[in-house]
Design a protein around this motif. Structure first.
Motif, mmCIF file in Angstrom:
data_model
loop_
_atom_site.group_PDB
_atom_site.id
_atom_site.type_symbol
_atom_site.label_atom_id
_atom_site.label_comp_id
_atom_site.label_asym_id
_atom_site.label_seq_id
_atom_site.Cartn_x
_atom_site.Cartn_y
_atom_site.Cartn_z
ATOM 1 N N LYS A 11 0.839 -1.204 0.000
ATOM 2 C CA LYS A 11 0.000 0.000 0.000
ATOM 3 C C LYS A 11 0.881 1.264 0.000
ATOM 4 N N PHE A 59 -15.303 3.430 7.792
ATOM 5 C CA PHE A 59 -13.925 3.827 7.474
ATOM 6 C C PHE A 59 -13.645 3.849 5.974
ATOM 7 N N ARG A 87 -1.411 -14.603 3.676
ATOM 8 C CA ARG A 87 -2.076 -13.886 4.776
ATOM 9 C C ARG A 87 -1.303 -14.072 6.090
ATOM 10 N N THR A 93 -5.222 -8.136 10.247
ATOM 11 C CA THR A 93 -5.647 -6.832 9.719
ATOM 12 C C THR A 93 -5.224 -5.709 10.663
ATOM 13 N N ARG A 104 3.042 -7.046 9.184
ATOM 14 C CA ARG A 104 2.323 -6.037 9.974
ATOM 15 C C ARG A 104 2.770 -6.046 11.440
ATOM 16 N N VAL A 111 -4.497 0.100 12.042
ATOM 17 C CA VAL A 111 -5.211 -0.676 11.020
ATOM 18 C C VAL A 111 -5.362 0.122 9.720
ATOM 19 N N ASN A 114 -1.747 -0.164 7.431
ATOM 20 C CA ASN A 114 -1.216 -1.517 7.671
ATOM 21 C C ASN A 114 -0.398 -2.098 6.518
HETATM 22 P P1 GDP Z 1 -7.443 -7.232 5.231
HETATM 23 O O1 GDP Z 1 -7.989 -8.282 4.287
HETATM 24 O O2 GDP Z 1 -6.645 -7.838 6.354
HETATM 25 O O3 GDP Z 1 -6.656 -6.148 4.520
HETATM 26 O O4 GDP Z 1 -8.701 -6.538 5.937
HETATM 27 P P2 GDP Z 1 -10.154 -6.138 5.368
HETATM 28 O O5 GDP Z 1 -10.390 -6.745 4.027
HETATM 29 O O6 GDP Z 1 -11.137 -6.432 6.448
HETATM 30 O O7 GDP Z 1 -10.063 -4.550 5.238
HETATM 31 C C1 GDP Z 1 -9.364 -3.966 4.161
HETATM 32 C C2 GDP Z 1 -8.540 -2.822 4.683
HETATM 33 O O8 GDP Z 1 -9.412 -1.824 5.202
HETATM 34 C C3 GDP Z 1 -7.610 -3.158 5.852
HETATM 35 O O9 GDP Z 1 -6.391 -3.741 5.443
HETATM 36 C C4 GDP Z 1 -7.420 -1.812 6.488
HETATM 37 O O10 GDP Z 1 -6.460 -1.035 5.767
HETATM 38 C C5 GDP Z 1 -8.779 -1.187 6.311
HETATM 39 N N1 GDP Z 1 -9.609 -1.424 7.509
HETATM 40 C C6 GDP Z 1 -10.230 -2.553 7.881
HETATM 41 N N2 GDP Z 1 -10.873 -2.398 9.047
HETATM 42 C C7 GDP Z 1 -10.658 -1.101 9.410
HETATM 43 C C8 GDP Z 1 -11.061 -0.313 10.528
HETATM 44 O O11 GDP Z 1 -11.762 -0.771 11.430
HETATM 45 N N3 GDP Z 1 -10.625 0.992 10.549
HETATM 46 C C9 GDP Z 1 -9.859 1.526 9.558
HETATM 47 N N4 GDP Z 1 -9.474 2.800 9.662
HETATM 48 N N5 GDP Z 1 -9.453 0.807 8.492
HETATM 49 C C10 GDP Z 1 -9.848 -0.490 8.421
#
Ligand code: GDP
Ligand code: MG
Length: 150
Positions: A11, A59, A87, A93, A104, A111, A114
């Motif tokens: 990212k 978010f 992963r 996450t 991470r 978050v 990340n």
């Molecule tokens: P990932 O698959 O581990 O990347 O997680 P997700 O698919 O659930 O979410 C995608 C991305 O959205 C995450 O990597 C974070 O950058 C962001 N994100 C997810 N949950 C949150 C949250 O609760 N707050 C904020 N600010 N960003 C979030």
């Protein structure tokens, strides 16, 4: 041998902080094969498609601003079990819940900063690869394949 594939992305914060090499190194060290790579500044439209399942989250606006803040490194990695293992290499996450030894866990805190993305299923990986690499990926059988797989 035809292997599973996953979409991995550094990212904007990871690119800006100079962690591209570190992240690539971890996938290379594991034995996975890099089959596509592009440094690009994604459009908001591409990111809205990529994160379509999160569009109703509070978010989401912040996520779009974060992800369009600079270039990303889009990659496809291939290997046995690479979706799940990718992963694991990334960590949770929420970086504060990520173990040391994961990307991470070792390099970030929030978050919303990340560093990296990894597909969460084989099906989503194929969708994301088609979205980010519409012209396809390379096909190359590595000389060292027998040193990685039994
Ligand atoms: P990932 O698959 O581990 O990347 O997680 P997700 O698919 O659930 O979410 C995608 C991305 O959205 C995450 O990597 C974070 O950058 C962001 N994100 C997810 N949950 C949150 C949250 O609760 N707050 C904020 N600010 N960003 C979030
Ligand atoms: Mg996800």
């Amino acid at each position: 041998m035809v292997h599973e594939r996953t979409y991995i992305m550094v990212k904007p914060d990871g690119v800006e902080r100079g962690l591209v090499g570190e992240i690539i190194k971890r996938f290379e060290n594991k034995g996975f094969q890099l089959i596509a790579l592009e440094l690009k500044t994604p459009t908001r439209q591409l990111l809205e498609q990529h994160y379509a399942d999160l569009s109703s989250k509070p978010f989401f606006g912040g996520l779009m601003n974060y992800m369009t803040s600079g270039p990303v490194v889009a990659m496809v990695w291939s290997g046995k079990g690479v979706v799940k293992s990718g992963r694991v290499l990334l960590g949770e996450t929420n970086p504060l819940a990520s173990l040391p030894g994961t990307i991470r866990g070792d390099f970030c805190i929030d978050v919303g900063r990340n560093l990296c993305h990894g597909s969460d299923s084989v099906e989503n990986a194929e969708k994301e690869i088609a979205l980010w690499f519409p012209h396809g990926v390379i096909s190359h059988t590595r000389v060292m394949e027998k040193l990685i797989y039994e």
